[in-house]
Scaffold this active site. Structure first.
Site, PDB file in Angstrom:
ATOM      1  N   SER A 144       0.753   3.297  -2.358  1.00  0.00           N
ATOM      2  CA  SER A 144      -0.120   4.311  -2.956  1.00  0.00           C
ATOM      3  C   SER A 144      -1.081   4.896  -1.916  1.00  0.00           C
ATOM      4  O   SER A 144      -1.289   6.115  -1.873  1.00  0.00           O
ATOM      5  CB  SER A 144      -0.892   3.738  -4.137  1.00  0.00           C
ATOM      6  OG  SER A 144      -1.560   2.556  -3.762  1.00  0.00           O
TER       7      SER A 144
ATOM      8  N   ASP B 176      -6.777  -0.391   2.755  1.00  0.00           N
ATOM      9  CA  ASP B 176      -5.449   0.216   2.781  1.00  0.00           C
ATOM     10  C   ASP B 176      -5.482   1.614   3.426  1.00  0.00           C
ATOM     11  O   ASP B 176      -4.647   1.943   4.271  1.00  0.00           O
ATOM     12  CB  ASP B 176      -4.883   0.330   1.357  1.00  0.00           C
ATOM     13  CG  ASP B 176      -4.979  -0.984   0.589  1.00  0.00           C
ATOM     14  OD1 ASP B 176      -5.076  -2.042   1.225  1.00  0.00           O
ATOM     15  OD2 ASP B 176      -4.963  -0.942  -0.657  1.00  0.00           O
TER      16      ASP B 176
ATOM     17  N   SER C 174       0.792  -1.237   0.000  1.00  0.00           N
ATOM     18  CA  SER C 174       0.000   0.000   0.000  1.00  0.00           C
ATOM     19  C   SER C 174       0.817   1.276   0.000  1.00  0.00           C
ATOM     20  O   SER C 174       0.492   2.228   0.705  1.00  0.00           O
ATOM     21  CB  SER C 174      -0.947   0.045   1.198  1.00  0.00           C
ATOM     22  OG  SER C 174      -1.932  -0.891   1.065  1.00  0.00           O
TER      23      SER C 174
HETATM   24  C1  GLA Z   1      -5.982  -4.415  -2.310  1.00  0.00           C
HETATM   25  C2  GLA Z   1      -7.083  -3.359  -2.188  1.00  0.00           C
HETATM   26  C3  GLA Z   1      -7.806  -3.488  -0.840  1.00  0.00           C
HETATM   27  C4  GLA Z   1      -8.250  -4.921  -0.571  1.00  0.00           C
HETATM   28  C5  GLA Z   1      -7.094  -5.897  -0.810  1.00  0.00           C
HETATM   29  C6  GLA Z   1      -7.517  -7.320  -0.685  1.00  0.00           C
HETATM   30  O1  GLA Z   1      -4.956  -4.135  -1.392  1.00  0.00           O
HETATM   31  O2  GLA Z   1      -6.539  -2.069  -2.318  1.00  0.00           O
HETATM   32  O3  GLA Z   1      -8.890  -2.596  -0.788  1.00  0.00           O
HETATM   33  O4  GLA Z   1      -9.363  -5.251  -1.341  1.00  0.00           O
HETATM   34  O5  GLA Z   1      -6.506  -5.710  -2.089  1.00  0.00           O
HETATM   35  O6  GLA Z   1      -7.874  -7.621   0.628  1.00  0.00           O
END
Ligand code: GLA
Length: 385
Positions: A127, A171, A125
């Protein structure tokens, strides 16, 4: 030099004066609850010690001027009225997507310098960390009346509507709401949340993040496909969200003998069993029992993501298998899937052995050893200076 001083110094060199503040937001790993967030279920992420920092100052020429120390050749300089999805492109879109939503409150313009150490493309994450750092910065600097939950939506809309990445709220919620030493139990349907104590060090444990270094081209399209399959399964079951299905037996009507029915059945079964795993992990952590006993639930979650939800890849499977064989209490892929990272719950004294075993297995698979980080449950987004 600390992160705030580095960002402030780089800002001063680029823009000729000190920033008005520096804000930080972390990356995340989700302990359990994968692909439940857009189905109205629960998630249980922790914030990583690694953050994205945004040094920010106001300007008076009506422009948004952006620089990232991680993307040195890709500065952006755009007049506020010209902001629109795709303009500016690339990393700057996550920042612009936040500013765009509050553009009416930006008096003259903004200068933003970004620095960070959340690995990009690793499913951790980066981003969301970027969007959340900037969302918190503009909230504070412009005195906007936005609660933490509103900031989650601002950051999510930047990704969904401006950049075009159809994420849920896992995230952004992790980055903004997590607190040190805890996992965040979030109900994505009613947005209620609770901090669950998760002190790995005290238990003699480490949560390793193993970045496989692979991201597949179809990661974005695969994620969108899974969302649509979940929506279709919910529609066939007559519920708004898969979370509302009472139990796995109620999914039987999906399996109508067709390949499509079987696929939808497996997707929905992952969501329901994963929701159950979140609650089982939380009850272990709350009970004060040995946190090692969440390990098998993590490994079970991986099997479900591999078999039922079909978002794993061979290198992630190899990573989980090698870690568990070398003594990890449990391991699973994390994030959207189709590449990225896995986590492994290991005794502090077994970190080196597990890391070496995974590297060895990767070598046999013809892959470079994964980058390893330790996921200490850390603080959410905050102002640094
Ligand atoms: C990505 C998405 C989240 C979530 C995960 C899976 O990280 O950004 O919102 O859906 O996948 O749990």
């Amino acid at each position: 030099m600390n992160g705030a001083a580095t960002a402030a110094g780089a800002f001063a060199r680029r823009f000729g004066s000190a920033p008005e503040g520096v804000w930080a937001a972390p990356g995340r790993v989700n302990v359990i609850g994968e692909h439940t967030d857009y189905n109205g279920g629960h998630v249980l992420p922790i914030a990583l010690p690694r953050t994205t920092r945004a040094a920010v100052g106001r300007r008076d020429d009506g422009r948004l001027v952006l620089r990232s120390l991680q993307h040195p050749g890709a500065d952006a300089d755009v007049a506020l009225p010209d902001l629109r999805p795709g303009t500016p492109p690339g990393w700057a879109g996550y920042v612009a997507g936040v500013v765009h939503q509050v553009a009416g409150s930006v008096p003259g313009g903004l200068s933003i310098l970004v620095d960070g150490d959340v690995p990009e493309g690793a499913g951790l994450s980066s981003s969301a960390a970027l969007a959340c750092a900037v969302a918190l910065a503009v909230r504070d600097l412009l005195h906007l009346d936005l609660a933490p939950g509103d900031l989650v939506d601002v950051a999510r809309r930047a990704e969904n509507d401006f950049v075009g990445a159809p994420t849920g709220i896992l995230d952004q919620s992790a980055s903004l709401l997590c607190v040190e030493g805890h996992a965040l139990l979030l109900d994505t349907r009613d947005r209620s949340s609770e901090q669950v104590p998760f002190d790995l060090t005290a238990a003699g444990l480490a949560l390793l993040v193993l970045d496989t270094g692979t991201t597949h081209d179809h990661a974005a399209s695969g994620y969108g496909d899974r969302r649509r399959e979940c929506e279709e399964a919910a529609a066939r079951l007559g519920v708004g969200l898969l979370r509302e299905v009472p139990d796995v037996a109620a999914l039987d009507v999906l399996a109508d003998g067709s390949a499509e029915g079987d696929r939808l059945h497996r997707r929905a079964r992952h969501v329901l069993t994963e929701e159950d795993r979140v609650h089982r992990v939380v009850s272990v952590l709350r009970s004060g029992a040995d946190p090692r006993s969440i390990g098998p639930l993590l490994t079970e979650g991986h099997a479900s993501l591999r078999e039922d939800f079909a978002v794993s890849v061979p290198l992630l499977d190899a990573c989980v298998e090698a870690a568990v064989a070398a003594g990890a209490h449990g391991a699973r892929m994390v994030g959207g899937g189709f590449g990225g990272s896995a986590i492994a719950l290991v005794d502090a004294g077994a970190v080196d052995a597990v890391t070496a075993a995974v590297a060895d297995r990767f070598a046999r698979e013809g892959a470079a050893a994964p980058r390893v980080l330790s996921a200490v449950p850390s603080a959410g987004a905050r102002r640094l200076a």
